[in-house]
Motif scaffolding. Structure first.
Motif, short mmCIF file in Angstrom:
data_model
loop_
_atom_site.label_atom_id
_atom_site.label_comp_id
_atom_site.label_asym_id
_atom_site.label_seq_id
_atom_site.Cartn_x
_atom_site.Cartn_y
_atom_site.Cartn_z
N GLU A 11 0.85 -1.19 0.00
CA GLU A 11 0.00 0.00 0.00
C GLU A 11 0.89 1.24 0.00
OE1 GLU A 11 -2.45 -0.28 3.47
OE2 GLU A 11 -2.96 -2.34 3.06
N THR A 12 1.61 1.43 -1.09
CA THR A 12 2.59 2.51 -1.13
C THR A 12 1.90 3.87 -1.10
OG1 THR A 12 2.61 2.43 -3.54
CG2 THR A 12 4.31 1.18 -2.40
N SER A 13 2.55 4.77 -0.41
CA SER A 13 2.08 6.16 -0.35
C SER A 13 2.95 6.98 -1.28
CB SER A 13 2.21 6.70 1.08
OG SER A 13 1.37 5.98 1.93
N ILE A 14 2.30 7.71 -2.16
CA ILE A 14 3.02 8.57 -3.10
C ILE A 14 2.83 10.02 -2.65
CG2 ILE A 14 3.21 9.37 -5.48
CD1 ILE A 14 4.10 6.45 -5.11
N LEU A 15 3.95 10.72 -2.49
CA LEU A 15 3.93 12.15 -2.17
C LEU A 15 4.37 12.91 -3.41
CD1 LEU A 15 5.80 12.18 1.27
CD2 LEU A 15 3.34 12.24 0.88
N THR A 16 3.66 13.96 -3.75
CA THR A 16 4.07 14.83 -4.84
C THR A 16 4.64 16.09 -4.22
OG1 THR A 16 2.34 13.95 -6.27
CG2 THR A 16 3.33 16.05 -6.91
N LEU A 17 5.93 16.31 -4.44
CA LEU A 17 6.60 17.48 -3.89
C LEU A 17 6.92 18.45 -5.00
CD1 LEU A 17 9.06 15.76 -1.36
CD2 LEU A 17 6.73 16.58 -0.97
N THR A 18 6.86 19.73 -4.68
CA THR A 18 7.16 20.80 -5.63
C THR A 18 8.44 21.49 -5.20
OG1 THR A 18 4.78 21.11 -5.95
CG2 THR A 18 6.24 22.86 -6.76
N ASP A 19 9.42 21.56 -6.10
CA ASP A 19 10.68 22.21 -5.74
C ASP A 19 10.58 23.72 -5.90
OD1 ASP A 19 11.07 22.82 -8.44
OD2 ASP A 19 12.60 21.29 -8.76
N GLU A 20 11.70 24.40 -5.62
CA GLU A 20 11.71 25.86 -5.66
C GLU A 20 11.46 26.43 -7.04
OE1 GLU A 20 15.87 24.29 -6.11
OE2 GLU A 20 14.34 24.00 -4.60
N VAL A 23 8.67 22.67 -10.09
CA VAL A 23 8.64 21.36 -10.74
C VAL A 23 8.14 20.33 -9.74
CG1 VAL A 23 10.03 19.56 -11.85
CG2 VAL A 23 10.54 21.98 -12.26
N GLU A 24 7.10 19.58 -10.14
CA GLU A 24 6.53 18.55 -9.27
C GLU A 24 7.18 17.20 -9.56
OE1 GLU A 24 2.29 18.50 -9.74
OE2 GLU A 24 2.04 20.30 -8.52
N THR A 25 7.49 16.47 -8.48
CA THR A 25 8.08 15.14 -8.59
C THR A 25 7.37 14.22 -7.62
OG1 THR A 25 10.23 16.16 -9.09
CG2 THR A 25 10.24 13.83 -8.50
N ASP A 26 7.05 13.00 -8.07
CA ASP A 26 6.41 12.01 -7.21
C ASP A 26 7.47 11.17 -6.51
OD1 ASP A 26 3.89 12.82 -7.96
OD2 ASP A 26 3.68 11.30 -9.52
N PHE A 27 7.24 10.94 -5.21
CA PHE A 27 8.13 10.11 -4.41
C PHE A 27 7.32 9.06 -3.68
CE2 PHE A 27 10.37 14.11 -4.78
CZ PHE A 27 11.68 13.73 -5.02
N GLU A 28 7.91 7.90 -3.50
CA GLU A 28 7.31 6.86 -2.68
C GLU A 28 7.77 7.08 -1.24
OE1 GLU A 28 7.41 2.05 -2.12
OE2 GLU A 28 8.05 2.88 -4.03
N TYR A 29 6.82 7.20 -0.34
CA TYR A 29 7.13 7.38 1.08
C TYR A 29 7.59 6.05 1.65
CZ TYR A 29 6.30 7.86 6.10
OH TYR A 29 6.43 7.85 7.46
N LEU A 30 8.78 6.03 2.25
CA LEU A 30 9.30 4.81 2.85
C LEU A 30 9.18 4.83 4.37
CD1 LEU A 30 12.50 4.33 0.66
CD2 LEU A 30 10.25 3.30 0.35
N MET A 44 11.81 7.59 -1.92
CA MET A 44 12.45 7.10 -3.13
C MET A 44 11.66 7.66 -4.31
SD MET A 44 13.52 3.22 -4.19
CE MET A 44 11.88 2.58 -4.20
N PRO A 45 12.34 8.17 -5.33
CA PRO A 45 11.59 8.66 -6.49
C PRO A 45 10.66 7.57 -7.02
CG PRO A 45 13.89 9.29 -6.66
CD PRO A 45 13.78 8.35 -5.49
N ALA A 46 9.45 7.94 -7.38
CA ALA A 46 8.44 6.99 -7.85
C ALA A 46 8.77 6.43 -9.23
CB ALA A 46 7.05 7.63 -7.84
N ASP A 47 9.72 7.04 -9.93
CA ASP A 47 10.17 6.55 -11.23
C ASP A 47 10.69 5.12 -11.07
OD1 ASP A 47 11.46 5.96 -13.59
OD2 ASP A 47 12.72 7.75 -13.60
N GLU A 48 10.19 4.21 -11.87
CA GLU A 48 10.54 2.79 -11.77
C GLU A 48 12.05 2.55 -11.83
OE1 GLU A 48 8.49 0.00 -11.52
OE2 GLU A 48 6.75 1.28 -11.24
N ALA A 49 12.78 3.36 -12.58
CA ALA A 49 14.21 3.13 -12.76
C ALA A 49 15.04 3.69 -11.60
CB ALA A 49 14.67 3.76 -14.08
#
Length: 96
Positions: A11-20, A23-30, A44-49
């Protein structure tokens, strides 16, 4: 307990953070780790790679909002990452 942790991982939690720069980036909350009176998010970045772990300091703004700050102190990064690895040593495999 290990099964509970594994179930929570599904049940991963995804956080979308906005930088200065806006730019929005999705992260998996660990996890959230307390260290020396401060809280640190382990993401961890939500990007599969992506395989990098990101550690951000939580800075409360008010009762409903908080900022996330980059941690530049290597000693803090090492300590928080070490605590994270110890906590999940039986669940996750780490590459050093």
């Amino acid at each position: 307990m290990d099964n509970e942790i594994l179930e929570n991982e599904e049940e991963t939690s995804i956080l979308t953070l906005t930088d200065e720069n806006g730019v929005e980036t999705d992260f998996e909350y660990l996890d959230c780790i307390d260290y020396e009176g401060k809280e640190y998010l382990v993401l961890m970045p939500a990007d599969e790679a992506a395989t990098d772990i990101i550690i951000l300091e939580v800075e409360p703004v008010d009762d409903e909002n908080e900022n996330y700050l980059a941690v530049e102190d290597e000693a803090i990064l090492d300590a928080v990452y070490g605590m994270f690895k110890e906590k999940y040593k039986d669940v996750l495999t780490f590459e050093d």
